[in-house]
Design an enzyme around this catalytic site. Structure first.
Site, mmCIF file in Angstrom:
data_model
loop_
_atom_site.group_PDB
_atom_site.id
_atom_site.type_symbol
_atom_site.label_atom_id
_atom_site.label_comp_id
_atom_site.label_asym_id
_atom_site.label_seq_id
_atom_site.Cartn_x
_atom_site.Cartn_y
_atom_site.Cartn_z
ATOM 1 N N ASN A 7 -10.534 -24.567 -8.906
ATOM 2 C CA ASN A 7 -10.111 -23.342 -9.573
ATOM 3 C C ASN A 7 -10.289 -22.221 -8.558
ATOM 4 O OD1 ASN A 7 -9.759 -21.044 -11.122
ATOM 5 N ND2 ASN A 7 -10.933 -21.798 -12.863
ATOM 6 N N ARG A 90 -5.933 -25.253 -10.806
ATOM 7 C CA ARG A 90 -5.563 -24.270 -11.810
ATOM 8 C C ARG A 90 -4.594 -23.276 -11.169
ATOM 9 N NH1 ARG A 90 -8.670 -18.844 -13.577
ATOM 10 N NH2 ARG A 90 -7.400 -18.291 -15.380
ATOM 11 N N HIS A 179 -4.883 -18.146 -20.248
ATOM 12 C CA HIS A 179 -6.044 -18.909 -20.734
ATOM 13 C C HIS A 179 -5.606 -20.156 -21.498
ATOM 14 C CE1 HIS A 179 -8.296 -14.795 -20.812
ATOM 15 N NE2 HIS A 179 -8.439 -15.379 -19.627
ATOM 16 N N ARG A 238 -10.306 -4.638 -18.323
ATOM 17 C CA ARG A 238 -8.903 -4.444 -18.691
ATOM 18 C C ARG A 238 -8.801 -3.834 -20.080
ATOM 19 N NH1 ARG A 238 -6.867 -10.383 -17.197
ATOM 20 N NH2 ARG A 238 -9.078 -10.754 -16.802
ATOM 21 N N GLU A 381 -12.571 -25.848 -18.960
ATOM 22 C CA GLU A 381 -11.249 -25.829 -18.339
ATOM 23 C C GLU A 381 -11.134 -26.860 -17.221
ATOM 24 O OE1 GLU A 381 -9.571 -21.457 -18.276
ATOM 25 O OE2 GLU A 381 -11.743 -21.376 -18.029
#
Length: 393
Positions: A7, A90, A179, A238, A381
């Site tokens: 990742n 990823r 996601h 964010r 993940e």
């Protein structure tokens, strides 16, 4: 078969080595603060835990250090890089090109490159990780797993923006969602737990980046993040949903240029902008001391999640379970309590005692009388990437 999952972020590399199909973690680790003088290398296996603080110049150097750890005579877990048969990567943005996990080819790399503008903080690092891995693990199959792929089942009525259709047709401007690997993993775990596939779920991924997904019968049908990963819930830095006229006001009335506005909304807003802290643990600690600014920020954060829950229940005409996941979703008792409060009309009732018990595996946190199950499911993940890569090859 050994599957290495990489990742590769803008300044970090997470990695895990799995023995598949047993799903056994052989080792795992993290290279952090790549490009800075104060970098760190983490490596964990059954036999050893290592943290080495040193500068890591770039992603190539980082991956080479990972390989050195894997091959180390004393603490390593492989004798040769040829033992690794698959490397799963990823990739954040697959645009309209990729609806599923894909073996890497020159055409795939070109398409990832073409999507740089849609995920400028992520896709370049993801592609760099692929290119470096190709030179190190020369006999392995390279596989790309896209964050956006799970959301390709979202219908046009949900992904289409109400702007002239030429922008969708000619420029692929639409909602994509992110996601996806996490939402897919926890929704499948929830279905396994519920013992059925024809379910209506709301999966809530709360970390530094946050998103919420409506999942019906195992498929994503709506999602809070859009063309880029900025809309929807309040995140660490964010902003989430805002009135877009704010952008023009900042430029035309307050003298900001467009790059400054972009940085403001992505790196200086969210919980950081509201409180001065980006880590929710710090914000909760300050709120506990009576800091009213932090108390309000927590209310804003939870209220945004609550509104999305309501809209997704309406979109699916019901819900079987709500799932909290990721760093905040799995660990913040307070956020879960605030999100689930005053939802009894929808059949959602939280058990405070269950909610306050920390667990590393799936747990229920609803009352016995709750019509809707409320679950905490740790995301994984890297395991999901390993599974998708293994079964593809």
């Amino acid at each position: 078969m050994k599957v290495l999952v990489i990742n590769s972020g803008s300044s970090s590399i997470k990695y895990q080595l799995f023995q598949m199909p047993e799903e056994q973690v052989v080792c795992a680790g993290l290279i952090e603060r790549i490009g800075l003088e104060t970098g760190a290398i983490h490596y964990h296996s059954d036999n050893v835990s290592i943290k080495d603080e040193q500068g890591v110049e770039n992603h190539r150097v980082g991956l080479e250090k990972v390989v050195n750890l894997l091959l180390d005579e004393k603490n390593g877990v492989i004798k040769s890089t040829d033992e690794i048969e698959i490397v799963g990567h990823r990739v954040v943005h697959g645009g309209r090109f990729f609806k599923q996990t894909t073996e890497v080819s020159n055409e795939v790399k070109t398409a990832i490159d073409q999507l740089f503008s849609l995920a400028p903080q992520h896709n370049p690092a993801n592609l760099e990780g692929i290119k470096v891995a190709e030179t190190i693990f020369t006999k392995a199959k390279q596989v790309a797993v896209f964050d956006t792929a799970f959301h390709q089942t979202i219908p046009a009525k949900a992904y289409t923006y109400a702007i002239p259709t030429k922008f969708l047709n000619n420029n692929d401007i639409r909602m994509y969602g992110f996601h996806g690997t996490s939402h897919k993993y926890v929704s499948e775990k929830a279905n396994e737990y519920l013992g059925k596939q024809n379910t209506k779920l709301i999966t809530i991924h709360l970390g530094n980046g946050c998103s919420i997904t409506a999942v019906e019968n195992g498929k994503s049908i709506d999602h809070s993040l859009g063309f880029g990963p900025v809309t929807g819930l309040v995140m660490g830095t964010r902003c989430g949903d805002i009135d877009h006229t704010l952008i023009f006001y900042l430029v035309n009335n307050l003298g900001y240029d467009i790059d400054e506005v972009n940085a403001l909304l992505q790196k200086e807003s969210g919980m950081l902008g509201l409180t001065g802290f980006s880590d929710l643990r710090d914000i909760e600690a300050e709120a506990a001391k009576g800091n009213k600014t932090c108390m309000l920020a927590l209310d804003i954060n939870a209220y945004r999640v609550k509104k999305y829950i309501g809209s997704y229940i309406a979109a699916m005409n019901g819900v079987d379970a709500i799932v909290f996941t990721a760093g905040i979703g799995e660990n913040s008792f307070l956020i879960r309590e605030k999100v689930c409060s005053n939802l009894s009309f929808m059949g959602i009732e939280l058990d405070t005692e269950k909610n306050n018990i920390r667990a590393k595996s799936l747990k229920e946190i609803h009352t016995e009388n709750s019509k809707v199950k409320v679950l905490v499911i740790p995301t994984n993940e890297e395991l999901e990437i390993a599974k998708q890569s293994f079964y593809l090859i």
